[in-house]
Motif scaffolding. Sequence first.
Motif, mmCIF file in Angstrom:
data_model
loop_
_atom_site.group_PDB
_atom_site.id
_atom_site.type_symbol
_atom_site.label_atom_id
_atom_site.label_comp_id
_atom_site.label_asym_id
_atom_site.label_seq_id
_atom_site.Cartn_x
_atom_site.Cartn_y
_atom_site.Cartn_z
ATOM 1 N N ASP A 209 6.878 4.924 -9.967
ATOM 2 C CA ASP A 209 5.618 5.073 -10.704
ATOM 3 C C ASP A 209 4.670 3.905 -10.439
ATOM 4 O OD1 ASP A 209 6.370 7.481 -11.824
ATOM 5 O OD2 ASP A 209 7.154 6.572 -13.657
ATOM 6 N N GLU A 210 5.224 2.703 -10.427
ATOM 7 C CA GLU A 210 4.388 1.510 -10.248
ATOM 8 C C GLU A 210 3.721 1.474 -8.876
ATOM 9 O OE1 GLU A 210 7.469 -1.111 -13.027
ATOM 10 O OE2 GLU A 210 7.361 -1.425 -10.858
ATOM 11 N N GLN A 211 4.394 2.008 -7.887
ATOM 12 C CA GLN A 211 3.886 1.975 -6.513
ATOM 13 C C GLN A 211 3.179 3.271 -6.110
ATOM 14 O OE1 GLN A 211 4.047 -0.718 -4.313
ATOM 15 N NE2 GLN A 211 4.665 -1.824 -6.157
ATOM 16 N N ARG A 212 2.946 4.145 -7.054
ATOM 17 C CA ARG A 212 2.374 5.459 -6.726
ATOM 18 C C ARG A 212 1.060 5.373 -5.939
ATOM 19 N NH1 ARG A 212 1.707 10.708 -10.724
ATOM 20 N NH2 ARG A 212 0.750 12.088 -9.158
ATOM 21 N N PRO A 213 0.102 4.495 -6.319
ATOM 22 C CA PRO A 213 -1.156 4.471 -5.551
ATOM 23 C C PRO A 213 -0.949 4.235 -4.056
ATOM 24 C CG PRO A 213 -1.409 3.262 -7.594
ATOM 25 C CD PRO A 213 0.053 3.575 -7.466
ATOM 26 N N TYR A 214 0.066 3.428 -3.738
ATOM 27 C CA TYR A 214 0.363 3.171 -2.330
ATOM 28 C C TYR A 214 1.233 4.265 -1.727
ATOM 29 C CZ TYR A 214 2.844 1.214 1.684
ATOM 30 O OH TYR A 214 3.411 1.027 2.926
ATOM 31 N N LEU A 215 2.250 4.677 -2.466
ATOM 32 C CA LEU A 215 3.220 5.615 -1.922
ATOM 33 C C LEU A 215 2.599 6.960 -1.539
ATOM 34 C CD1 LEU A 215 6.246 4.890 -4.291
ATOM 35 C CD2 LEU A 215 6.069 4.309 -1.856
ATOM 36 N N VAL A 216 1.635 7.415 -2.302
ATOM 37 C CA VAL A 216 1.028 8.712 -1.975
ATOM 38 C C VAL A 216 0.196 8.636 -0.691
ATOM 39 C CG1 VAL A 216 1.019 9.539 -4.362
ATOM 40 C CG2 VAL A 216 -0.975 8.280 -3.477
ATOM 41 N N THR A 217 -0.172 7.412 -0.266
ATOM 42 C CA THR A 217 -0.929 7.286 0.988
ATOM 43 C C THR A 217 -0.020 7.231 2.202
ATOM 44 O OG1 THR A 217 -0.982 4.851 0.997
ATOM 45 C CG2 THR A 217 -2.710 5.989 -0.259
ATOM 46 N N VAL A 218 1.265 6.964 2.001
ATOM 47 C CA VAL A 218 2.196 6.854 3.129
ATOM 48 C C VAL A 218 3.276 7.933 3.073
ATOM 49 C CG1 VAL A 218 1.818 4.386 3.457
ATOM 50 C CG2 VAL A 218 3.612 5.165 1.876
ATOM 51 N N SER A 219 3.043 8.943 2.267
ATOM 52 C CA SER A 219 3.994 10.049 2.132
ATOM 53 C C SER A 219 3.241 11.365 2.199
ATOM 54 C CB SER A 219 4.737 9.980 0.786
ATOM 55 O OG SER A 219 5.325 8.727 0.565
ATOM 56 N N SER A 220 3.911 12.385 2.688
ATOM 57 C CA SER A 220 3.349 13.729 2.583
ATOM 58 C C SER A 220 3.489 14.195 1.136
ATOM 59 C CB SER A 220 4.098 14.687 3.509
ATOM 60 O OG SER A 220 5.420 14.891 3.031
ATOM 61 N N PRO A 221 2.708 15.180 0.717
ATOM 62 C CA PRO A 221 2.870 15.697 -0.648
ATOM 63 C C PRO A 221 4.297 16.141 -0.930
ATOM 64 C CG PRO A 221 0.851 16.538 0.302
ATOM 65 C CD PRO A 221 1.569 15.823 1.409
#
Length: 405
Positions: A209-221
């Motif tokens: 959850d804490e890293q969501r802003p970054y993780l969604v940019t380096v992961s596919s949906p």
Amino acid sequence: MATDIKDTAHPFDSASVMGLLRARPRLLALGEPTHGEDVLLDLRNELFRQLVEREGYRTIALETDCLRGLTVDDHVTAGTGTLDQVMEHGFSHAWGAHAGNRELVRWMRAYNEGRPAAERLRFAGFDGPLEIAAAESPRQALTALHGYLADRVDADLLPCAADTLDELLGSDGRWTEPAAMMDPARSVGRSEPAVRLRVIADDLAALLDEQRPYLVTVSSPEEWERARLYGRTALGLLRYHHGMADTSSSRWARLAAARDRMMSLNLLALAERGPTFVHSHNSHLQREKSSMRMGGQRLEWWSAGALVSAGLGEEYAFVATALGTIRHQGVDAPAPDTVEGLLYALPEERCLVDARRLAAALGDERPARRESPWFGYAPFDPAHLADCDGLVFVRDVPQVRRDHL
């Protein structure tokens, strides 16, 4: 009275279902009072096809292991694996052996062939990795979540290394010990490693959850969705195993509640994706508390449907199913003073009943609750009539023998 009841019945199709609702719900749930009957699976498949073609639904969620369901989803979306392999390994509770489920998967794969990703149908299991006699090890969910994060964030942010996780998990047989279902002393759910794993799982989910802003940019949906699923499942399984080690009188009720909570979280996540059609037992989808008797004790807990409805309001709709006869299981024609008996007097083989209109027509004349001679069938509770958006009635459930494989 007979005229009033007849006026509440409509042909069963997607148009009639939607006609009972104010708007298209994000989660449309169809319940069943027993599992595995071909006529009910065929009815479900027919409704899903209509919802896809007429109402824009793109996901179906079934009462099966949410992690195994990923295998089915990979097959229907990308053609991964053969149909035989998917039916053997993609379902829990032996659901893969049912012809109706096989036909559903086959049709979804054929529908998706050649379509762009945005238009493809999706499959989801929304149950936890649980069976009647045991619960799965949290290994798959925990290691997948850890691996997803380890590939994308600094190692210093992780609560432990992968080998520590493996050491704490130990052998999977410790977790899946069948005797633990009846004997809390055989469960590892409150051992020191299990307690540490629960803290680690919570830390991993928090990091996600804490890293969501970054993780969604380096992961596919899809990668992001699955990481969230792994987090929910790891925590849910560890909570369930903790409950299996409980020695109090509330043990069974807590286990039932933990299972339905896992179901509800998976359903809410699917609702975020888009309109989803859900199929499960009536008791999991109803808006009221579920209950059962075990060892002379009455157990009560909030169903997944009740939890989801509390969160989504009118964006959750529930249509229950009631049956007339299942003669091959000893369930003969219902008594005339039950809901099933009133509907059995109608000429239709199947129909969709406006449940709230029927409740109003009955007024204070509440029907009796039907008794079942077979443990595998749960008659409809007339006290729940006004809390359903609709009620499907199937007059007779025939014994159909088909080659499942």
